[in-house]
Design a protein around this motif. Sequence first.
Motif, PDB file in Angstrom:
ATOM      1  N   MET A 184      -8.000   2.660  10.067  1.00 40.70           N
ATOM      2  CA  MET A 184      -7.897   1.293  10.527  1.00 40.70           C
ATOM      3  C   MET A 184      -6.945   0.493   9.645  1.00 40.70           C
ATOM      4  SD  MET A 184     -11.896   0.319  11.289  1.00 40.70           S
ATOM      5  CE  MET A 184     -11.487  -1.370  11.742  1.00 40.70           C
ATOM      6  N   ARG A 185      -6.292  -0.483  10.267  1.00 42.26           N
ATOM      7  CA  ARG A 185      -5.517  -1.457   9.494  1.00 42.26           C
ATOM      8  C   ARG A 185      -6.371  -2.714   9.395  1.00 42.26           C
ATOM      9  NH1 ARG A 185      -0.111  -2.536   8.122  1.00 42.26           N
ATOM     10  NH2 ARG A 185       0.400  -4.768   7.961  1.00 42.26           N
ATOM     11  N   VAL A 186      -6.773  -3.074   8.179  1.00 39.69           N
ATOM     12  CA  VAL A 186      -7.681  -4.198   7.956  1.00 39.69           C
ATOM     13  C   VAL A 186      -6.953  -5.279   7.180  1.00 39.69           C
ATOM     14  CG1 VAL A 186      -9.887  -4.934   7.003  1.00 39.69           C
ATOM     15  CG2 VAL A 186      -9.641  -2.612   7.895  1.00 39.69           C
ATOM     16  N   LEU A 187      -6.959  -6.496   7.734  1.00 41.18           N
ATOM     17  CA  LEU A 187      -6.330  -7.638   7.095  1.00 41.18           C
ATOM     18  C   LEU A 187      -7.430  -8.533   6.519  1.00 41.18           C
ATOM     19  CD1 LEU A 187      -3.816  -9.356   6.550  1.00 41.18           C
ATOM     20  CD2 LEU A 187      -4.015 -10.278   8.855  1.00 41.18           C
ATOM     21  N   ILE A 188      -7.424  -8.727   5.211  1.00 42.15           N
ATOM     22  CA  ILE A 188      -8.443  -9.520   4.523  1.00 42.15           C
ATOM     23  C   ILE A 188      -7.812 -10.818   4.038  1.00 42.15           C
ATOM     24  CG2 ILE A 188     -10.068  -9.616   2.595  1.00 42.15           C
ATOM     25  CD1 ILE A 188     -10.167  -6.537   2.706  1.00 42.15           C
ATOM     26  N   ILE A 189      -8.374 -11.944   4.451  1.00 40.69           N
ATOM     27  CA  ILE A 189      -7.857 -13.250   4.050  1.00 40.69           C
ATOM     28  C   ILE A 189      -8.778 -13.807   2.973  1.00 40.69           C
ATOM     29  CG2 ILE A 189      -7.322 -15.593   4.831  1.00 40.69           C
ATOM     30  CD1 ILE A 189      -6.916 -14.343   7.652  1.00 40.69           C
ATOM     31  N   ALA A 242     -12.177  -4.977  -0.005  1.00 35.35           N
ATOM     32  CA  ALA A 242     -10.946  -4.203  -0.153  1.00 35.35           C
ATOM     33  C   ALA A 242     -11.173  -2.935  -0.966  1.00 35.35           C
ATOM     34  CB  ALA A 242      -9.874  -5.067  -0.814  1.00 35.35           C
ATOM     35  N   ALA A 243     -11.937  -3.044  -2.057  1.00 33.19           N
ATOM     36  CA  ALA A 243     -12.212  -1.878  -2.901  1.00 33.19           C
ATOM     37  C   ALA A 243     -12.987  -0.820  -2.142  1.00 33.19           C
ATOM     38  CB  ALA A 243     -12.989  -2.308  -4.142  1.00 33.19           C
ATOM     39  N   ASP A 244     -13.844  -1.257  -1.225  1.00 30.15           N
ATOM     40  CA  ASP A 244     -14.638  -0.320  -0.433  1.00 30.15           C
ATOM     41  C   ASP A 244     -13.789   0.401   0.607  1.00 30.15           C
ATOM     42  OD1 ASP A 244     -17.214   0.803   0.217  1.00 30.15           O
ATOM     43  OD2 ASP A 244     -17.192  -0.423   2.032  1.00 30.15           O
ATOM     44  N   LEU A 245     -12.652  -0.209   0.993  1.00 37.85           N
ATOM     45  CA  LEU A 245     -11.870   0.321   2.115  1.00 37.85           C
ATOM     46  C   LEU A 245     -10.551   0.970   1.722  1.00 37.85           C
ATOM     47  CD1 LEU A 245     -12.197  -2.661   4.636  1.00 37.85           C
ATOM     48  CD2 LEU A 245     -13.655  -0.660   4.453  1.00 37.85           C
ATOM     49  N   ASP A 246     -10.043   0.687   0.517  1.00 34.29           N
ATOM     50  CA  ASP A 246      -8.656   1.054   0.240  1.00 34.29           C
ATOM     51  C   ASP A 246      -8.404   2.555   0.217  1.00 34.29           C
ATOM     52  OD1 ASP A 246      -9.938   1.525  -2.172  1.00 34.29           O
ATOM     53  OD2 ASP A 246      -8.334   0.713  -3.419  1.00 34.29           O
ATOM     54  N   ASN A 247      -9.436   3.361   0.007  1.00 32.10           N
ATOM     55  CA  ASN A 247      -9.232   4.807  -0.032  1.00 32.10           C
ATOM     56  C   ASN A 247      -9.083   5.429   1.353  1.00 32.10           C
ATOM     57  OD1 ASN A 247      -9.274   5.110  -2.815  1.00 32.10           O
ATOM     58  ND2 ASN A 247     -11.520   5.198  -2.869  1.00 32.10           N
ATOM     59  N   VAL A 250      -5.136  -1.394   3.998  1.00 31.75           N
ATOM     60  CA  VAL A 250      -5.671  -2.725   3.715  1.00 31.75           C
ATOM     61  C   VAL A 250      -4.546  -3.661   3.282  1.00 31.75           C
ATOM     62  CG1 VAL A 250      -7.261  -4.073   2.281  1.00 31.75           C
ATOM     63  CG2 VAL A 250      -7.900  -1.774   3.026  1.00 31.75           C
ATOM     64  N   VAL A 251      -4.535  -4.839   3.900  1.00 29.35           N
ATOM     65  CA  VAL A 251      -3.589  -5.896   3.533  1.00 29.35           C
ATOM     66  C   VAL A 251      -4.399  -7.131   3.160  1.00 29.35           C
ATOM     67  CG1 VAL A 251      -1.636  -7.310   4.251  1.00 29.35           C
ATOM     68  CG2 VAL A 251      -1.912  -4.998   5.185  1.00 29.35           C
ATOM     69  N   ILE A 252      -4.108  -7.721   2.009  1.00 28.68           N
ATOM     70  CA  ILE A 252      -4.816  -8.913   1.545  1.00 28.68           C
ATOM     71  C   ILE A 252      -3.860 -10.112   1.560  1.00 28.68           C
ATOM     72  CG2 ILE A 252      -5.970 -10.021  -0.407  1.00 28.68           C
ATOM     73  CD1 ILE A 252      -6.958  -7.312  -1.288  1.00 28.68           C
ATOM     74  N   VAL A 253      -4.319 -11.207   2.162  1.00 28.21           N
ATOM     75  CA  VAL A 253      -3.573 -12.466   2.156  1.00 28.21           C
ATOM     76  C   VAL A 253      -4.272 -13.409   1.181  1.00 28.21           C
ATOM     77  CG1 VAL A 253      -2.816 -14.454   3.507  1.00 28.21           C
ATOM     78  CG2 VAL A 253      -2.805 -12.170   4.537  1.00 28.21           C
ATOM     79  N   GLU A 254      -3.518 -13.924   0.210  1.00 27.36           N
ATOM     80  CA  GLU A 254      -4.111 -14.759  -0.843  1.00 27.36           C
ATOM     81  C   GLU A 254      -3.106 -15.834  -1.279  1.00 27.36           C
ATOM     82  OE1 GLU A 254      -5.986 -16.659  -3.709  1.00 27.36           O
ATOM     83  OE2 GLU A 254      -7.010 -15.209  -2.408  1.00 27.36           O
ATOM     84  N   ARG A 255      -3.594 -17.074  -1.444  1.00 31.63           N
ATOM     85  CA  ARG A 255      -2.740 -18.193  -1.862  1.00 31.63           C
ATOM     86  C   ARG A 255      -2.254 -18.046  -3.308  1.00 31.63           C
ATOM     87  NH1 ARG A 255      -3.156 -23.240   0.833  1.00 31.63           N
ATOM     88  NH2 ARG A 255      -4.507 -23.233   2.668  1.00 31.63           N
ATOM     89  N   LEU A 307      -4.443  -7.662  -7.863  1.00 29.93           N
ATOM     90  CA  LEU A 307      -4.996  -6.708  -6.902  1.00 29.93           C
ATOM     91  C   LEU A 307      -3.999  -5.614  -6.549  1.00 29.93           C
ATOM     92  CD1 LEU A 307      -6.953  -9.123  -4.535  1.00 29.93           C
ATOM     93  CD2 LEU A 307      -7.846  -7.642  -6.322  1.00 29.93           C
ATOM     94  N   THR A 308      -2.724  -5.918  -6.600  1.00 24.01           N
ATOM     95  CA  THR A 308      -1.708  -4.894  -6.329  1.00 24.01           C
ATOM     96  C   THR A 308      -1.807  -3.764  -7.346  1.00 24.01           C
ATOM     97  OG1 THR A 308      -0.201  -6.520  -5.364  1.00 24.01           O
ATOM     98  CG2 THR A 308       0.757  -4.447  -6.100  1.00 24.01           C
ATOM     99  N   TYR A 309      -2.117  -4.123  -8.600  1.00 23.75           N
ATOM    100  CA  TYR A 309      -2.235  -3.107  -9.655  1.00 23.75           C
ATOM    101  C   TYR A 309      -3.603  -2.429  -9.669  1.00 23.75           C
ATOM    102  CZ  TYR A 309       2.190  -4.714 -11.628  1.00 23.75           C
ATOM    103  OH  TYR A 309       3.520  -5.015 -11.817  1.00 23.75           O
ATOM    104  N   SER A 310      -4.654  -3.144  -9.314  1.00 23.79           N
ATOM    105  CA  SER A 310      -6.005  -2.581  -9.429  1.00 23.79           C
ATOM    106  C   SER A 310      -6.469  -1.833  -8.189  1.00 23.79           C
ATOM    107  CB  SER A 310      -7.015  -3.694  -9.747  1.00 23.79           C
ATOM    108  OG  SER A 310      -7.065  -4.651  -8.707  1.00 23.79           O
ATOM    109  N   LEU A 311      -5.887  -2.134  -7.022  1.00 21.14           N
ATOM    110  CA  LEU A 311      -6.300  -1.497  -5.775  1.00 21.14           C
ATOM    111  C   LEU A 311      -5.090  -0.937  -5.035  1.00 21.14           C
ATOM    112  CD1 LEU A 311      -8.783  -4.225  -4.408  1.00 21.14           C
ATOM    113  CD2 LEU A 311      -9.386  -2.108  -5.589  1.00 21.14           C
ATOM    114  N   ASP A 312      -5.349   0.003  -4.149  1.00 16.05           N
ATOM    115  CA  ASP A 312      -4.281   0.579  -3.326  1.00 16.05           C
ATOM    116  C   ASP A 312      -4.147  -0.246  -2.043  1.00 16.05           C
ATOM    117  OD1 ASP A 312      -2.384   2.191  -2.216  1.00 16.05           O
ATOM    118  OD2 ASP A 312      -3.786   3.765  -1.586  1.00 16.05           O
ATOM    119  N   VAL A 313      -3.641  -1.465  -2.200  1.00 16.79           N
ATOM    120  CA  VAL A 313      -3.525  -2.398  -1.080  1.00 16.79           C
ATOM    121  C   VAL A 313      -2.161  -3.074  -1.114  1.00 16.79           C
ATOM    122  CG1 VAL A 313      -6.006  -2.860  -1.019  1.00 16.79           C
ATOM    123  CG2 VAL A 313      -4.505  -4.351  -2.362  1.00 16.79           C
ATOM    124  N   LEU A 314      -1.791  -3.626   0.044  1.00 15.69           N
ATOM    125  CA  LEU A 314      -0.607  -4.479   0.135  1.00 15.69           C
ATOM    126  C   LEU A 314      -1.071  -5.924   0.075  1.00 15.69           C
ATOM    127  CD1 LEU A 314       2.454  -4.897   0.810  1.00 15.69           C
ATOM    128  CD2 LEU A 314       1.778  -4.918   3.222  1.00 15.69           C
TER     129      LEU A 314
END
Length: 445
Positions: A1-6, A16-21, A25-30, A38-45
């Motif tokens: 799945m492609r999951v977008l987390i805002i 995100a940590a539960d899903l990145d493996n 996962v894409v995270i949107v953050e201000r 999060l880019t360094y700690s998780l395998d996410v965009l």
Amino acid sequence: MRVLIIGAGQVGESIAADLDNSHEVVIVERDAERCDELTYSLDVLTVNGDGTAVSTLEEAGVEEADMVVASTDNDETNIVACSTAKAVSDSFTVARIKNTEYLRTWERSQSAFGIDFMVCTNLLTAESIVRVIGLPAARDVDPFADGKVQMAEFEVSENSPIAGQTVSEADRFDSLTFAALLRDEEVVIPRGETVIEVGDKAVVIGSPSSVRGFAADVAPEEHVGTNEEVVIVGGSEIGYHTARLLGERGFTPRLIERDEDRARVLAEELPETFVMQSDATDVGFLERERIGDADVLVAALDSDEKNLLSCLLATRLGVERTVAVVDQTAYVDLFETVGIDVGVSPRAVVAEEISRFTREGGAENIALIEDDRAEVLEIEVTEESLLANRPIMESIQDFPDCLVIGAITRDGELVTPRGDTVIRPGDHVVVFFETCVVDEVTQKL
């Protein structure tokens, strides 16, 4: 799945940590710095921007997203973000909210706000607290199969009668399954001869009556049921819902609220609750009201520090059991180390609820055990499942050793799993396994 987390707060990061493996996962953050972390700690965009803006969502690839989870700390932001995502994509939208009025509106028309599923933090937390209150020594309780099955985690103290017994000696209930013993950092899959040690956390799955019976064996000196005297400190939304739910279940809780106006409102809205207007850290007041005689004290104030202090004061006065709302998920272990019996994290409760939508095969329900060390999952068995049309003693060989089949429901009736039990398509099965094998297990289930 492609999951977008805002939103990349604790809830967003936990999801995100539960899903990145296993998912994209894409995270949107201000906050740009948070994105870098999060880019360094998780395998996410990560995408730095406003999750309510169409341009930001399009940059994050919302058109290709299977799911959009809005998990900021602001209800209105989450609602607008989901509505915007729905307007420009076909993704399944999940909004985290705190205000139950939004939940009531959504429940009346589940297409309201363009949201497919709404998770109410305060209500879910209160429900989790109420389940724990009903079982002595329980650290966690989760319902499965529409309430016909319960998973419960109990800590075995040195005074517990089951300490030193083997699993076969402690398991006196036909509809109960010992799923695991959590021992230090080890997950022990119990056999009949396994000895239960002091400090173990026993995870059991079974009918509610058998779980209650086991609770009485773990801590026979504690009450089971509505005879327990419960004190709630704090008239927050979580405190309010905890008192309301307890009242609906036959309890008569006492609630301490410092603000006079809020206390008056609570007294009017909670007829089954005795509301007291006072400072819960006033030792003189606590002694006069004999708070120390209570069986359980729930601290639901607006800060972790205040909740910790309230629980420690209550323990000193003689309260048997304390439950604290812990906003910072990382503090839960610390609270329990210094003497709080149960720490309940609203953020962790919400992350657990949302996680079930991302499980392959469509989980009916899910519970995360001990900071995501293990999981309990409910699934409906299909013809393609490796469990289907085979006795358990045969099908279990195709799964990792850490998997335990805890319960089966068939046509609304509980079936206790045994080695020769044949699981049929359409059965609902509740299973326990270590999180490290989640991908392998969900694919085969």
